[in-house]
Write a protein that holds these residues in place. Structure first.
Motif, mmCIF file in Angstrom:
data_model
loop_
_atom_site.group_PDB
_atom_site.id
_atom_site.type_symbol
_atom_site.label_atom_id
_atom_site.label_comp_id
_atom_site.label_asym_id
_atom_site.label_seq_id
_atom_site.Cartn_x
_atom_site.Cartn_y
_atom_site.Cartn_z
ATOM 1 N N ASP A 157 -0.620 -18.429 22.227
ATOM 2 C CA ASP A 157 -0.294 -17.862 20.911
ATOM 3 C C ASP A 157 0.256 -18.920 19.959
ATOM 4 N N SER A 158 0.835 -19.974 20.482
ATOM 5 C CA SER A 158 1.404 -21.019 19.627
ATOM 6 C C SER A 158 0.317 -21.832 18.917
ATOM 7 N N CYS A 159 -0.938 -21.673 19.306
ATOM 8 C CA CYS A 159 -2.041 -22.379 18.649
ATOM 9 C C CYS A 159 -2.836 -21.472 17.717
ATOM 10 N N LYS A 160 -2.489 -20.202 17.645
ATOM 11 C CA LYS A 160 -3.270 -19.243 16.865
ATOM 12 C C LYS A 160 -2.611 -18.928 15.533
ATOM 13 N N ASP A 161 -3.405 -18.392 14.598
ATOM 14 C CA ASP A 161 -2.900 -17.913 13.319
ATOM 15 C C ASP A 161 -2.249 -16.544 13.539
ATOM 16 N N VAL A 162 -1.402 -16.124 12.591
ATOM 17 C CA VAL A 162 -0.671 -14.865 12.723
ATOM 18 C C VAL A 162 -1.061 -13.939 11.585
ATOM 19 N N GLU A 163 -1.460 -12.727 11.953
ATOM 20 C CA GLU A 163 -1.856 -11.708 10.976
ATOM 21 C C GLU A 163 -0.730 -10.672 10.887
ATOM 22 N N HIS A 164 -0.202 -10.452 9.674
ATOM 23 C CA HIS A 164 0.878 -9.482 9.445
ATOM 24 C C HIS A 164 0.261 -8.185 8.920
ATOM 25 N N LYS A 165 0.643 -7.046 9.536
ATOM 26 C CA LYS A 165 0.147 -5.725 9.128
ATOM 27 C C LYS A 165 1.311 -4.770 8.964
ATOM 28 N N ASN B 28 0.819 -1.212 0.000
ATOM 29 C CA ASN B 28 0.000 0.000 0.000
ATOM 30 C C ASN B 28 0.855 1.265 0.000
ATOM 31 N N CYS B 29 1.770 1.399 0.987
ATOM 32 C CA CYS B 29 2.549 2.628 1.117
ATOM 33 C C CYS B 29 3.955 2.528 0.519
ATOM 34 N N GLN B 30 4.352 1.384 -0.005
ATOM 35 C CA GLN B 30 5.632 1.131 -0.667
ATOM 36 C C GLN B 30 6.843 1.353 0.235
ATOM 37 N N ASN B 31 6.676 1.319 1.553
ATOM 38 C CA ASN B 31 7.786 1.447 2.487
ATOM 39 C C ASN B 31 8.374 0.074 2.793
ATOM 40 N N THR B 32 9.680 0.043 3.034
ATOM 41 C CA THR B 32 10.298 -1.185 3.514
ATOM 42 C C THR B 32 10.024 -1.252 5.008
ATOM 43 N N ILE B 33 9.369 -2.315 5.434
ATOM 44 C CA ILE B 33 8.869 -2.387 6.812
ATOM 45 C C ILE B 33 9.240 -3.699 7.469
ATOM 46 N N LEU B 34 9.120 -3.735 8.782
ATOM 47 C CA LEU B 34 9.134 -4.957 9.573
ATOM 48 C C LEU B 34 7.692 -5.126 10.027
ATOM 49 N N THR B 35 7.044 -6.211 9.614
ATOM 50 C CA THR B 35 5.606 -6.346 9.841
ATOM 51 C C THR B 35 5.256 -6.358 11.318
ATOM 52 N N GLU B 36 4.073 -5.864 11.589
ATOM 53 C CA GLU B 36 3.493 -5.892 12.933
ATOM 54 C C GLU B 36 2.589 -7.118 12.962
ATOM 55 N N ILE B 37 2.684 -7.947 14.004
ATOM 56 C CA ILE B 37 1.897 -9.183 14.012
ATOM 57 C C ILE B 37 0.840 -9.151 15.107
ATOM 58 N N ASN B 38 -0.285 -9.803 14.825
ATOM 59 C CA ASN B 38 -1.379 -10.013 15.778
ATOM 60 C C ASN B 38 -1.753 -11.486 15.714
ATOM 61 N N TYR B 39 -2.005 -12.090 16.868
ATOM 62 C CA TYR B 39 -2.422 -13.483 16.927
ATOM 63 C C TYR B 39 -3.944 -13.530 16.914
#
Length: 171
Positions: free
Chosen positions: A149-157, A108-119
């Motif tokens: 958290d080891s049983c949940k899916d991971v959402e990258h933002k 979206n913003c074309q920035n080089t990023i380190l993703t933020e994660i949510n379980y």
């Protein structure tokens, strides 16, 4: 190991003077190699001959700028009536998604990023909870996967624009 029949000793190891040192092997051009004997039809049999292949000579036209007397300008203004467009090239990435933040380029913003994660609760979480119930999960043990958290899916933002980039599923 000479046999008793009276064999002759081997020839002396004398080499012509050269750049090599005494006690080392002579240069390859001075070494003698044994002749090889081949079965008929193989190797150096003179009865078998193959025709020599002839390859056509290929001639290539001269490229502009290489050897030509006329020099063409390589840099200059675009021709009249041509509109230049800025092209953004995004390199192909072989991203291995997982449960840890990764470095990537936000779509979206074309920035080089380190993703933020949510379980987030996913299929694997419900499956583990169901298996615990079937085994006989006493005292509400079946809700443990919903807190691990080891049983949940991971959402990258994206941390800048908060756009959803990818969801990593455990199943």
């Amino acid at each position: 190991m000479a046999d008793q029949q009276g064999t002759t000793p081997p020839p002396p190891y004398e080499y012509p003077a050269g750049p090599y040192q005494a006690g080392t092997a002579p240069p390859p051009e001075l070494q003698e190699y044994p002749t090889q004997v081949y079965a008929p039809g193989y190797g150096t049999d003179q009865s078998v001959s193959y025709p020599a292949q002839q390859y056509p000579v290929q001639q290539y036209p001269a490229s502009p700028g290489y050897g030509n007397k006329e020099k063409t300008p390589l840099v200059g203004p675009p021709p009249h009536g041509v509109v230049q467009q800025n092209t953004i090239i995004i390199p192909a990435q072989n991203i291995v998604w997982g449960r840890h933040p990764i470095q990537t380029v936000c779509i979206n913003c074309q920035n080089t990023i380190l993703t933020e994660i949510n379980y987030i609760t996913g299929t694997f979480t419900w499956l583990i909870g169901g298996i615990i119930i079937l085994i006989g999960g006493w005292f509400m043990c079946c809700i443990i996967p919903f807190f691990a958290d080891s049983c949940k899916d991971v959402e990258h933002k994206c941390p800048h624009c908060h756009m959803h980039i990818h969801t990593w599923n455990r199943l």
